[in-house]
Write an enzyme that holds these catalytic residues in place. Structure first.
Site, PDB file in Angstrom:
ATOM      1  N   ILE A  30       0.873  -1.165   0.000  1.00 43.35           N
ATOM      2  CA  ILE A  30       0.000   0.000   0.000  1.00 43.35           C
ATOM      3  C   ILE A  30       0.918   1.225   0.000  1.00 43.35           C
ATOM      4  CG2 ILE A  30      -1.673   1.344   1.307  1.00 43.35           C
ATOM      5  CD1 ILE A  30      -2.882  -1.053  -0.094  1.00 43.35           C
ATOM      6  N   GLY A  57       3.613  -1.655  -4.990  1.00 45.51           N
ATOM      7  CA  GLY A  57       4.426  -2.866  -5.061  1.00 45.51           C
ATOM      8  C   GLY A  57       4.626  -3.221  -6.516  1.00 45.51           C
ATOM      9  N   GLU A 156      11.427  -7.640  -5.390  1.00 43.63           N
ATOM     10  CA  GLU A 156      10.952  -7.122  -4.102  1.00 43.63           C
ATOM     11  C   GLU A 156      10.480  -8.250  -3.189  1.00 43.63           C
ATOM     12  OE1 GLU A 156       9.653  -2.506  -4.896  1.00 43.63           O
ATOM     13  OE2 GLU A 156       8.082  -4.029  -4.991  1.00 43.63           O
ATOM     14  N   GLY A 239      14.101   5.267 -20.806  1.00 43.98           N
ATOM     15  CA  GLY A 239      13.401   6.520 -20.544  1.00 43.98           C
ATOM     16  C   GLY A 239      13.025   7.244 -21.821  1.00 43.98           C
ATOM     17  N   ALA A 241      14.692   7.874 -24.274  1.00 45.69           N
ATOM     18  CA  ALA A 241      15.328   7.277 -25.458  1.00 45.69           C
ATOM     19  C   ALA A 241      14.647   5.990 -25.900  1.00 45.69           C
ATOM     20  CB  ALA A 241      16.801   7.020 -25.189  1.00 45.69           C
ATOM     21  N   ASP A 264       5.367  12.063 -13.168  1.00 39.66           N
ATOM     22  CA  ASP A 264       5.917  11.195 -12.125  1.00 39.66           C
ATOM     23  C   ASP A 264       6.308   9.880 -12.781  1.00 39.66           C
ATOM     24  OD1 ASP A 264       6.516   9.727  -9.872  1.00 39.66           O
ATOM     25  OD2 ASP A 264       4.494   9.719  -9.056  1.00 39.66           O
ATOM     26  N   ASP A 270       6.977  -0.630 -14.387  1.00 40.02           N
ATOM     27  CA  ASP A 270       6.039  -1.714 -14.102  1.00 40.02           C
ATOM     28  C   ASP A 270       4.980  -1.828 -15.194  1.00 40.02           C
ATOM     29  OD1 ASP A 270       7.381  -2.222 -11.736  1.00 40.02           O
ATOM     30  OD2 ASP A 270       6.090  -0.906 -10.567  1.00 40.02           O
ATOM     31  N   ALA A 300       1.967   6.067 -18.256  1.00 46.49           N
ATOM     32  CA  ALA A 300       2.148   5.994 -16.805  1.00 46.49           C
ATOM     33  C   ALA A 300       2.850   7.227 -16.254  1.00 46.49           C
ATOM     34  CB  ALA A 300       2.935   4.745 -16.437  1.00 46.49           C
ATOM     35  N   GLY A 305       2.005   9.003  -9.198  1.00 49.41           N
ATOM     36  CA  GLY A 305       1.919   7.676  -8.612  1.00 49.41           C
ATOM     37  C   GLY A 305       1.795   6.610  -9.677  1.00 49.41           C
TER      38      GLY A 305
END
Length: 329
Positions: A30, A57, A156, A239, A241, A264, A270, A300, A305
């Site tokens: 969360i 996550g 993770e 990124g 590129a 952001d 992800d 995204a 966020g």
């Protein structure tokens, strides 16, 4: 590391449906997000713009993205014995993700991330909680790895769980090596596709100090090194590129980025990994899947966020039509 107690969730039944299955094994957090104009220095207090709580996550983010890619998606994870776990499950279900293998660990807390976003960048502190509470032996995919067209993992959760998930996979195994970590050769050799950004690429390939230098040229050298260690295909996200894709035949292709106004960067990688996994499961080529992943990442970065709602496949395909042609080696 403490072992998980008895599972409070039953072993998942075989998932029904006609579309291919992507299984994502990884973290569920969360996220507590603060949006500010600047990052505070140590000891400094700043006024923020806003704050909110959302699902996070890397595992959960990638599962939500995969579900938007037009395939069945199941999440395998560990959550705590708390209200945050209910919130996480509900948000995954709302995103079209099967949560039958999202297991409660008695006495544990659900993982949390504390994120500050400012000036188009972010800082993140993660408290792993239940994400690090897994049984010490057995198949962590609980049989789903044998059903899946693609199993997608990140770092993770404990490395041993990732290795065992790879062993249980009967389809393609994809690893997003994030957060960055040195990896054993046997795990690299199990990767049908290894996904990294520039920093992760430098750490995993052993080419530290090359982050941000020469972009695709540096990535090609890292890809050669990683394929020499057994990785079948390697993708580096670059990124603005775009991305460099080296396939199982050793052909490298530079894919351009989709232009985007960056708000952001949280969750962009992800979104890329989840959509890539979904489209590979659906039968797309690695290059076509990566193009759609780039489009997902571009969308995204335009929200604060990690995205909670992802664009549909038609929208992603339309975005790929606006980009310049790829460049092959």
């Amino acid at each position: 590391m403490p072992e998980a107690g008895p599972s409070s969730a039953p072993v998942p039944e075989p998932l029904t449906g006609t579309s291919p299955l992507v299984v994502v094994i990884g973290s569920v957090n969360i996220d507590h997000v603060v949006v500010a104009d600047a990052f505070p220095s140590p000891g400094e207090t700043l006024l923020g713009r806003t704050a909110y709580v959302t699902l996070g996550g890397k595992g959960a983010n990638q599962a939500a993205a995969a579900a938007s890619g037009g395939v069945r998606t199941a999440m395998i994870a560990r959550v705590g014995e708390d209200a945050e776990a209910d919130r996480a499950r509900a948000r995954l279900v709302a995103g079209g993700v099967d949560v039958g293998a999202v297991t409660t660990v008695p006495g544990a807390e659900t993982g949390t991330a504390w994120i500050t976003t400012a000036a188009g960048d972010n800082t993140i502190v993660v408290v792993a909680g239940a994400n690090h509470r897994w049984p010490s032996e057995g198949d962590p995919t609980e049989g789903l790895g044998a059903q899946a067209a693609v199993v997608l993992a990140q770092l993770e959760i404990p490395l041993d769980i990732v290795r065992r998930a790879a062993d249980a996979c009967r389809g393609r195994f994809l690893l997003n090596a994030a957060p960055a970590a040195e990896l054993p050769d046997d795990l690299i050799a199990r990767c049908d596709v290894l996904i990294v950004n520039e920093h992760e690429q430098a750490v995993v390939s052993g080419q530290l100090g090359t982050e941000g230098t020469a972009g695709a040229a540096t990535a090609r050298k890292a890809h050669d090194a990683l394929r020499a260690r057994g990785a079948k295909a390697v993708v580096t996200t670059l990124g603005e590129a775009g991305a460099l894709v080296t396939d199982a035949d050793g052909l490298s292709t530079a894919l351009p980025a989709v232009p985007a106004t960056v708000v952001d960067t949280t969750g962009a990688g992800d979104a890329f990994a989840g959509v890539l996994a979904a489209r590979l499961a659906a039968g797309d080529s690695l290059l076509d899947a990566a193009r759609l992943g780039i489009a997902a990442g571009a969308l995204a970065v335009q929200v604060s966020g990690a995205p909670q709602q992802h664009a549909d496949l038609a929208t992603l395909r339309a975005l790929t039509l606006t980009t310049p042609p790829a460049e092959e080696d």
